[in-house]
Design an enzyme around this catalytic site. Structure first.
Site, short mmCIF file in Angstrom:
data_model
loop_
_atom_site.label_atom_id
_atom_site.label_comp_id
_atom_site.label_asym_id
_atom_site.label_seq_id
_atom_site.Cartn_x
_atom_site.Cartn_y
_atom_site.Cartn_z
CG PHE A 23 -19.43 -1.61 23.83
CD1 PHE A 23 -20.65 -3.12 23.81
CD2 PHE A 23 -20.09 0.16 23.41
CE1 PHE A 23 -21.31 -2.72 22.52
CE2 PHE A 23 -20.92 -0.35 21.75
CZ PHE A 23 -22.02 -1.09 21.92
N GLY A 24 -17.39 -2.03 22.21
CA GLY A 24 -16.23 -1.49 20.67
C GLY A 24 -18.05 -1.26 20.07
CE1 TYR A 25 -17.78 3.71 21.15
CE2 TYR A 25 -18.30 5.02 18.46
CZ TYR A 25 -17.61 4.72 20.05
OH TYR A 25 -16.63 5.96 20.08
N GLY A 26 -17.13 1.42 16.66
CA GLY A 26 -16.62 1.30 15.04
C GLY A 26 -15.21 0.43 15.36
CB SER A 27 -11.49 0.92 14.49
OG SER A 27 -11.37 1.25 15.77
CD GLU A 98 -8.92 4.18 18.80
OE1 GLU A 98 -9.49 5.34 17.96
OE2 GLU A 98 -9.00 2.83 17.66
C1 BEZ Z 1 -14.40 1.60 19.34
O1 BEZ Z 1 -14.73 1.02 17.88
O2 BEZ Z 1 -15.33 1.49 20.22
C2 BEZ Z 1 -13.70 2.67 19.09
C3 BEZ Z 1 -13.86 3.85 18.18
C4 BEZ Z 1 -13.40 5.11 18.65
C5 BEZ Z 1 -12.42 5.32 19.36
C6 BEZ Z 1 -12.35 4.11 20.66
C7 BEZ Z 1 -12.90 3.12 19.98
#
Ligand code: BEZ
Length: 187
Positions: A23-27, A98
């Site tokens: 699951f991705g929630y940021g970049s 990350e």
């Molecule tokens: C993400 O987009 O899910 C993510 C955010 C921070 C670190 C690694 C992945």
């Protein structure tokens, strides 16, 4: 600087032939620089996205860390993002990308059609050395406006994330408020 890549490798004994959902929630929503088998909008329950994690290696520097997102526990809340079906070898790349405080955690995922799956998500918890913690949204916008790192400006990260969320029809008031303050400061 922190390096959580080794800890992530130790924590999960994944079978190389068994794909997993991430699951991705940021970049990860807008920067999928890795191979994937499928990609589906998804959400996880009990978490909110917050710009509370320091970035010493991508959107800031060790002396002047930027601010990037992590997940904070929030019972009853839902965080929407994008899930990727990947083979476990992809974590070699992602754990390195990350490595500044994010640990992989197992989580239930929900897809728009109501289907559920187990997955993994990177979370930087409050006890990691790069955690910056809460600040007001105008303060976070000022901090982001002043931060730059090897991967580019912190403002670019925020604007790309906000745009990617709009493309997914996701409303995230924390992200959109910070975007608003940042753009207002640039006027
Ligand atoms: C993400 O987009 O899910 C993510 C955010 C921070 C670190 C690694 C992945």
């Amino acid at each position: 600087m922190l390096n959580t890549a080794d800890e992530n490798r130790r924590r999960h004994d994944l079978h190389p032939d068994h794909p997993v959902w991430l699951f991705g929630y940021g970049s990860l929503i807008y920067k999928a620089d890795f191979p994937y088998l499928a990609r589906r909008p998804a959400s996880i329950s009990g978490w909110v996205r917050r710009f509370w994690q320091g970035s010493h290696d991508h959107r800031g520097t060790p002396d002047k860390p930027g601010r990037v997102v992590t997940l904070i526990e929030a019972p009853g809340m839902v965080c929407a993002g994008m899930a990727y079906r990947i083979t476990p070898d992809v974590f070699e790349h992602l754990d390195h990308r990350e490595k500044n405080g994010y640990l992989r955690v197992t989580t239930p995922l929900s897809f728009a059609d109501g289907q559920h799956e187990q997955g993994l998500v990177y979370i930087a918890t409050a006890d990691n050395a790069a955690f910056l913690g809460e600040a007001s949204e105008p303060q976070i916008a000022d901090h982001i406006a002043a931060s730059h790192g090897p991967s580019g400006s912190n403002a670019e990260y925020l604007l790309q994330l906000a745009e990617a969320l709009r493309q997914l029809d996701v409303v995230d008031e924390h992200v959109f408020h910070i975007e608003h303050y940042l753009l207002r400061a640039c006027d």
